[in-house]
Design an enzyme around this catalytic site. Structure first.
Site, PDB file in Angstrom:
ATOM      1  N   TYR A  51       0.822  -1.204   0.000  1.00 32.05           N
ATOM      2  CA  TYR A  51       0.000   0.000   0.000  1.00 32.05           C
ATOM      3  C   TYR A  51       0.863   1.264   0.000  1.00 32.05           C
ATOM      4  O   TYR A  51       1.676   1.483   0.909  1.00 32.05           O
ATOM      5  CB  TYR A  51      -0.942   0.027   1.208  1.00 32.05           C
ATOM      6  CG  TYR A  51      -1.848  -1.183   1.353  1.00 32.05           C
ATOM      7  CD1 TYR A  51      -2.162  -1.985   0.261  1.00 32.05           C
ATOM      8  CD2 TYR A  51      -2.383  -1.516   2.589  1.00 32.05           C
ATOM      9  CE1 TYR A  51      -2.998  -3.084   0.395  1.00 32.05           C
ATOM     10  CE2 TYR A  51      -3.226  -2.610   2.736  1.00 32.05           C
ATOM     11  CZ  TYR A  51      -3.514  -3.399   1.641  1.00 32.05           C
ATOM     12  OH  TYR A  51      -4.337  -4.492   1.784  1.00 32.05           O
ATOM     13  N   GLY A 198     -14.409  -6.831   2.227  1.00 28.65           N
ATOM     14  CA  GLY A 198     -15.427  -6.621   1.198  1.00 28.65           C
ATOM     15  C   GLY A 198     -16.830  -6.936   1.647  1.00 28.65           C
ATOM     16  O   GLY A 198     -17.672  -7.333   0.845  1.00 28.65           O
ATOM     17  N   VAL A 200     -19.382  -5.163   2.447  1.00 27.69           N
ATOM     18  CA  VAL A 200     -20.498  -4.397   1.885  1.00 27.69           C
ATOM     19  C   VAL A 200     -20.404  -4.345   0.372  1.00 27.69           C
ATOM     20  O   VAL A 200     -21.109  -3.581  -0.286  1.00 27.69           O
ATOM     21  CB  VAL A 200     -20.572  -2.961   2.469  1.00 27.69           C
ATOM     22  CG1 VAL A 200     -20.874  -3.014   3.954  1.00 27.69           C
ATOM     23  CG2 VAL A 200     -19.299  -2.189   2.198  1.00 27.69           C
ATOM     24  N   LEU A 204     -22.200  -1.679  -2.757  1.00 31.92           N
ATOM     25  CA  LEU A 204     -23.380  -2.080  -3.532  1.00 31.92           C
ATOM     26  C   LEU A 204     -24.509  -2.572  -2.633  1.00 31.92           C
ATOM     27  O   LEU A 204     -25.678  -2.507  -3.011  1.00 31.92           O
ATOM     28  CB  LEU A 204     -23.008  -3.162  -4.546  1.00 31.92           C
ATOM     29  CG  LEU A 204     -22.103  -2.713  -5.699  1.00 31.92           C
ATOM     30  CD1 LEU A 204     -21.631  -3.917  -6.511  1.00 31.92           C
ATOM     31  CD2 LEU A 204     -22.842  -1.716  -6.599  1.00 31.92           C
ATOM     32  N   LYS A 208     -24.676   2.361  -3.068  1.00 30.98           N
ATOM     33  CA  LYS A 208     -24.284   2.612  -4.453  1.00 30.98           C
ATOM     34  C   LYS A 208     -25.301   2.021  -5.425  1.00 30.98           C
ATOM     35  O   LYS A 208     -25.918   0.985  -5.128  1.00 30.98           O
ATOM     36  CB  LYS A 208     -22.898   2.034  -4.721  1.00 30.98           C
ATOM     37  CG  LYS A 208     -21.787   2.797  -4.021  1.00 30.98           C
ATOM     38  CD  LYS A 208     -20.426   2.368  -4.516  1.00 30.98           C
ATOM     39  CE  LYS A 208     -19.335   3.207  -3.862  1.00 30.98           C
ATOM     40  NZ  LYS A 208     -17.981   2.770  -4.290  1.00 30.98           N
TER      41      LYS A 208
END
Length: 298
Positions: A51, A198, A200, A204, A208
């Site tokens: 990162y 991940g 959520v 989506l 979103k």
């Protein structure tokens, strides 16, 4: 905040983990946010040497240096940046891991890493060599435990059989139930903790507009999001409902949430206080759309 033992380790991790990848480049703002998370009971912080070319580790290290004894720091290794910075190569070799850990320790300003994770993996890797590197680092006291970050059932099976991993990080949500087929039962049976990311589904399931996701059509994604909304309430908003679906899967140790703002942090923290989903509610979510399965790396 509830805490759960991570697999066979002695690490009691908060059920909501802080995904540091989402942090910005302002060290002062990052420290404020990380300290706020600590004060509210989050003790598990996940980063990676990949990162921001290591700057994420540096920022996390600065922020948590004075709180080191009360936090659990996880980072990852295996992706080696090219010299020109244009991208990275996969490198799970023993020599690279032993070298990379020293740089991570320096950036994190710590003498040890609580959880060191292989950031991927394939069946073509020199797996015994990779495992030997982690075992050596554990013996040297530079890491407390090790795990892998992988969604590949065939790779996960090999590490379960051949190593002493205590955790697997993988994507899991109402829109990605692929781990349910074989990976989650295998890991639960072997007392290996699952760190879910991940949860959520890129938003989506929360806010979103519906678009195709994995093998699901936009219409199917919309149906899943609608099922989440129908079970939400003032005490348990959509994001908390989506996270509760993940956290109430018995194999899951912690849901790792990407957090960049104070509002996102507070939203994640409310999950710990939100009412649990009833068995009938979980069943309603499961029937919102057909569970998907892995079509590769089986």
């Amino acid at each position: 905040m509830q805490y759960r033992l991570l697999g066979k380790s002695a690490l009691a991790v908060s059920e909501i983990g802080f995904g540091c990848m989402s942090l910005g480049n302002d060290d002062t703002a990052n420290a404020r946010l990380l300290h706020q998370a600590c004060d509210q009971g989050i003790n598990f912080f996940d980063t990676a040497d990949l990162y921001e070319h290591g700057q994420n580790e540096t920022s996390v290290g600065k922020a948590l240096k004075d709180r080191r004894s009360s936090v659990i720091i996880a980072t990852k290794v295996g992706n080696q940046w090219k010299e020109d910075g244009s991208g990275w190569d996969w490198n799970p070799s023993k020599a690279y891991i032993l070298s990379a850990v020293e740089a991570s320790l320096q950036r994190l300003q710590t003498d040890y890493i609580d959880l060191y994770q292989l950031h991927g993996g394939t069946l073509d890797d020199p797996m015994d060599e990779t495992i030997a590197a982690f075992e050596m680092l554990q013996q040297q006291g530079k890491i407390r435990h090790y795990g892998i970050s992988s969604i590949r059932p065939n790779v996960i099976r090999e590490y379960v059989q051949r190593s002493h991993i205590v955790s697997v990080m993988m994507q899991y949500s109402l829109l990605d139930r692929r781990p349910e087929e074989t990976a989650l039962p295998l890991l639960q049976q072997n007392n290996i903790g699952v760190l879910a990311r991940g949860s959520v589904a890129k938003g989506l399931l929360v806010n979103k507009p519906a678009t195709p996701y994995l093998n699901y059509s936009a219409e199917e994604v919309s149906a899943a999001a609608a099922a989440i909304r129908e079970l939400s309430s003032p005490e348990r908003a959509a994001a908390q409902t989506a996270l509760k679906f993940v956290l109430q899967q018995p194999a899951i140790s912690s849901a790792i949430v990407g957090i960049r703002t104070s509002d996102q942090l507070e939203d994640a923290l409310r999950t710990a206080k939100a009412p649990a989903l009833l068995p009938a509610e979980i069943e309603r979510l499961q029937h919102a759309l057909k569970a998907n399965v892995y079509d590769q790396h089986r």
